[in-house]
Design an enzyme around this catalytic site. Structure first.
Site, short mmCIF file in Angstrom:
data_model
loop_
_atom_site.label_atom_id
_atom_site.label_comp_id
_atom_site.label_asym_id
_atom_site.label_seq_id
_atom_site.Cartn_x
_atom_site.Cartn_y
_atom_site.Cartn_z
N GLU A 273 0.83 -1.23 0.00
CA GLU A 273 0.00 0.00 0.00
C GLU A 273 0.86 1.27 0.00
OE1 GLU A 273 -2.15 -0.38 3.68
OE2 GLU A 273 -3.44 -1.96 2.93
N PRO A 274 1.69 1.48 -1.00
CA PRO A 274 2.53 2.67 -0.97
C PRO A 274 1.74 3.95 -1.28
CG PRO A 274 2.86 1.51 -3.04
CD PRO A 274 1.87 0.70 -2.25
N GLY A 275 2.09 5.01 -0.62
CA GLY A 275 1.47 6.31 -0.89
C GLY A 275 2.56 7.31 -1.21
N ARG A 276 3.25 7.72 -0.15
CA ARG A 276 4.28 8.75 -0.28
C ARG A 276 5.34 8.42 -1.34
NH1 ARG A 276 5.76 11.90 4.20
NH2 ARG A 276 4.89 10.25 5.49
N ARG A 312 2.66 20.13 6.50
CA ARG A 312 3.68 19.21 7.03
C ARG A 312 4.79 19.90 7.82
NH1 ARG A 312 6.56 16.14 4.73
NH2 ARG A 312 6.11 14.28 5.96
N TYR A 316 4.61 18.39 11.55
CA TYR A 316 5.59 17.36 11.91
C TYR A 316 7.03 17.90 12.00
CZ TYR A 316 1.84 14.70 9.56
OH TYR A 316 0.65 14.19 9.14
N CYS A 342 -2.45 33.91 10.03
CA CYS A 342 -2.24 34.54 11.34
C CYS A 342 -1.92 33.51 12.42
CB CYS A 342 -3.47 35.34 11.71
SG CYS A 342 -3.79 36.56 10.45
N GLU A 343 -0.82 32.85 12.26
CA GLU A 343 -0.33 31.87 13.24
C GLU A 343 1.18 31.89 13.15
OE1 GLU A 343 -2.01 29.00 14.83
OE2 GLU A 343 -3.98 29.11 13.88
N TYR A 371 0.61 14.07 0.78
CA TYR A 371 0.12 14.72 1.99
C TYR A 371 0.31 16.24 1.92
CZ TYR A 371 0.49 9.84 3.28
OH TYR A 371 0.38 8.47 3.29
N1 LLP Z 1 -1.65 2.06 4.45
C1 LLP Z 1 -2.20 2.55 5.57
C2 LLP Z 1 -3.13 1.71 6.33
C3 LLP Z 1 -1.87 3.83 6.02
O1 LLP Z 1 -2.42 4.31 7.13
C4 LLP Z 1 -0.97 4.63 5.25
C5 LLP Z 1 -0.62 5.98 5.69
C6 LLP Z 1 -0.43 4.07 4.07
C7 LLP Z 1 -0.79 2.78 3.71
C8 LLP Z 1 0.51 4.83 3.20
O2 LLP Z 1 1.71 5.13 3.83
P1 LLP Z 1 2.90 5.81 2.99
O3 LLP Z 1 3.36 4.80 1.95
O4 LLP Z 1 2.37 7.03 2.36
O5 LLP Z 1 3.92 6.08 4.01
N2 LLP Z 1 0.34 12.85 6.85
C9 LLP Z 1 1.59 12.18 7.14
C10 LLP Z 1 1.56 10.73 6.72
C11 LLP Z 1 0.43 9.94 7.32
C12 LLP Z 1 0.39 8.52 6.83
C13 LLP Z 1 -0.88 7.85 7.23
N3 LLP Z 1 -1.03 6.52 6.76
C14 LLP Z 1 2.72 12.95 6.50
O6 LLP Z 1 2.47 13.98 5.87
O7 LLP Z 1 3.88 12.60 6.64
#
Ligand code: LLP
Length: 418
Positions: A273-276, A312, A316, A342-343, A371
């Site tokens: 499940e890649p996102g980033r 971000r 973080y 205004c922060e 994100y």
């Molecule tokens: N699968 C599940 C169940 C997740 O909760 C997440 C991310 C992913 C996959 C994808 O993870 P990735 O490959 O993107 O690392 N807003 C934060 C990141 C929050 C991630 C939440 N879950 C940021 O900006 O760093």
């Protein structure tokens, strides 16, 4: 690797000068590179080609419909965490049988919506949720396919807000309880257990945490097999980090090389499940310098993008590289890059050494594809940025800049109460 490069001191998105996009669409502007997205998906596909697998892109990282459509065309699935994400994924053409649904707080409506759309499986995060899904499936006369999200209690060595596989976290089922919960799931008439799931966190830069977590869930997998609970899908979540500054995260190939030997001889399919790591470096945020300001202690570049556009850095303490869109080789200056909100927390960078750009010039905030827009808001009644997709020398608007009218379109003045 990405396709944002300088040619003669000027930043290009693939073959298009960023300046051209600014002229046409204004700022703040998110720009995505099609070629980079494709390259990242291919890197995963090639890395894991040895084993049967499905890539379920984590929609939360960037949920723009056009981006999702690119993935749909490539046959990619989706990891979703809400009804809204399911709606988007389906609209974009992602096949429901490649969609997995995680999240600790699935509502009745969301469960029904997912059941009706025949998603691949629910990644169940608690015992109560198992009963809820069973009940909903029963009332719809359906069978719900589920995996249990197991919390392997592993420290992914990342920011504490994005570590999700520690005992103290709200996510998943404690690994020591998992066997019992699998037995409960098996006994429920409208549930069919088909998977095991884990996701330990995000922006992870070492393979060791992934290996440790997979080993833990595979020993559970073996115990489940002995209990006649055959697992068809091993879902290892996302979490692979990217380079924002000087991190050296593993390439998908390194990740695959360390995980494949562990799963090669297991039955069933792997889900990732890649996102980033797909979208992060495929996007930038371009912003205009509005003012230069010097105080006794600090220099500020005041820009037209704020924490509502990219939260971000303040949420973080994340680092995003910032570069002038046109490099003019002039003296550098250490400054904070701040937005108009205004922060005091409204900053994109602190104490950053940057070329002394003047008001009216533009800066590119790098690695903003994940994100970034997805976490943006209308705080301070700021219309959200426009988004553009570039492919070679072509480009298209994929989200219009919001207008003032958009800001109030759902609001109602209750005249009868006033
Ligand atoms: N699968 C599940 C169940 C997740 O909760 C997440 C991310 C992913 C996959 C994808 O993870 P990735 O490959 O993107 O690392 N807003 C934060 C990141 C929050 C991630 C939440 N879950 C940021 O900006 O760093």
């Amino acid at each position: 690797m990405h396709f944002f490069t300088y040619k003669n001191g000027e930043l290009f998105a693939e073959d298009v000068p960023v300046r051209e996009l600014i002229n046409e669409f204004g700022t703040p502007l998110y720009i995505y590179s099609y070629g980079t997205l494709i390259r990242h998906i291919r890197a995963y596909e090639e890395a894991f080609c040895e084993v049967p697998h499905i890539i379920c892109y984590a929609v939360k990282a960037n949920s723009n419909l056009a981006i999702l459509r690119i993935f749909a065309e490539l046959g990619i699935g989706a990891d979703i965490v809400s009804g809204g994400e399911l709606f988007r994924a389906i609209k974009a053409g992602i096949k429901p049988h490649k969609i997995v649904f995680a999240g600790v707080g699935k509502t009745d409506e969301e469960i029904e919506y997912a059941l009706k759309n025949k998603i691949l499986m629910f990644n169940v995060e608690s015992e109560a949720e198992l009963y809820k899904i069973n009940e909903k499936a029963k009332s719809l006369k359906k069978i719900a396919y589920v995996a249990l999200r197991v919390n392997p209690d592993i420290d992914p060595k990342t920011h504490k807000y994005i570590a999700t596989g520690l005992k103290s976290s709200k996510f998943g089922i404690p690994i020591e309880k998992a066997l019992d919960y699998y037995k409960i799931a098996k006994s429920l008439k409208n549930i069919k257990v088909i998977g095991i799931h884990k996701h330990i966190g995000s922006q992870i830069t070492e393979t060791s945490a992934f290996v440790e977590a997979l080993n833990k869930i595979l020993s559970l997998y073996d115990r489940l097999s002995k209990e006649d609970l055959d697992i068809e899908y091993v879902d290892i979540g996302g979490g692979l980090g990217i380079t924002y500054k000087d991190e050296t995260p593993p390439h998908p190939k390194d990740l695959a090389d360390s995980l494949i030997p562990l799963i090669k001889n297991k039955k069933g399919k792997l889900i990732i499940e890649p996102g980033r790591s797909i979208v992060g470096n495929a996007g930038i945020l371009v912003t205009k310098v509005l003012y230069n300001k010097e105080t006794d202690t600090k220099n500020f570049f005041i820009v037209d993008a704020g924490m509502n556009d990219l939260i971000r850095p303040t949420l973080y303490g994340s680092y995003h590289d910032i570069q002038p869109v046109v490099i003019r080789k002039r003296p550098k200056l250490v400054a904070d890059v701040v937005g108009p909100i205004c922060e005091s927390g409204d900053f994109l960078a602190k104490d950053r050494e940057l070329e002394k750009v003047s008001a009216g010039e533009y800066l590119a905030v790098m690695s903003a594809g994940a994100y970034g827009f997805a976490m943006s808001s209308n705080y301070n009644s700021r219309p959200r940025a426009a988004e553009v997709l570039v492919k070679g020398d072509k480009y298209a608007l994929i989200r219009k800049r919001e207008t003032y009218k958009d800001l109030i379109k759902n609001e109602i003045i209750p005249e009868e109460l006033l």
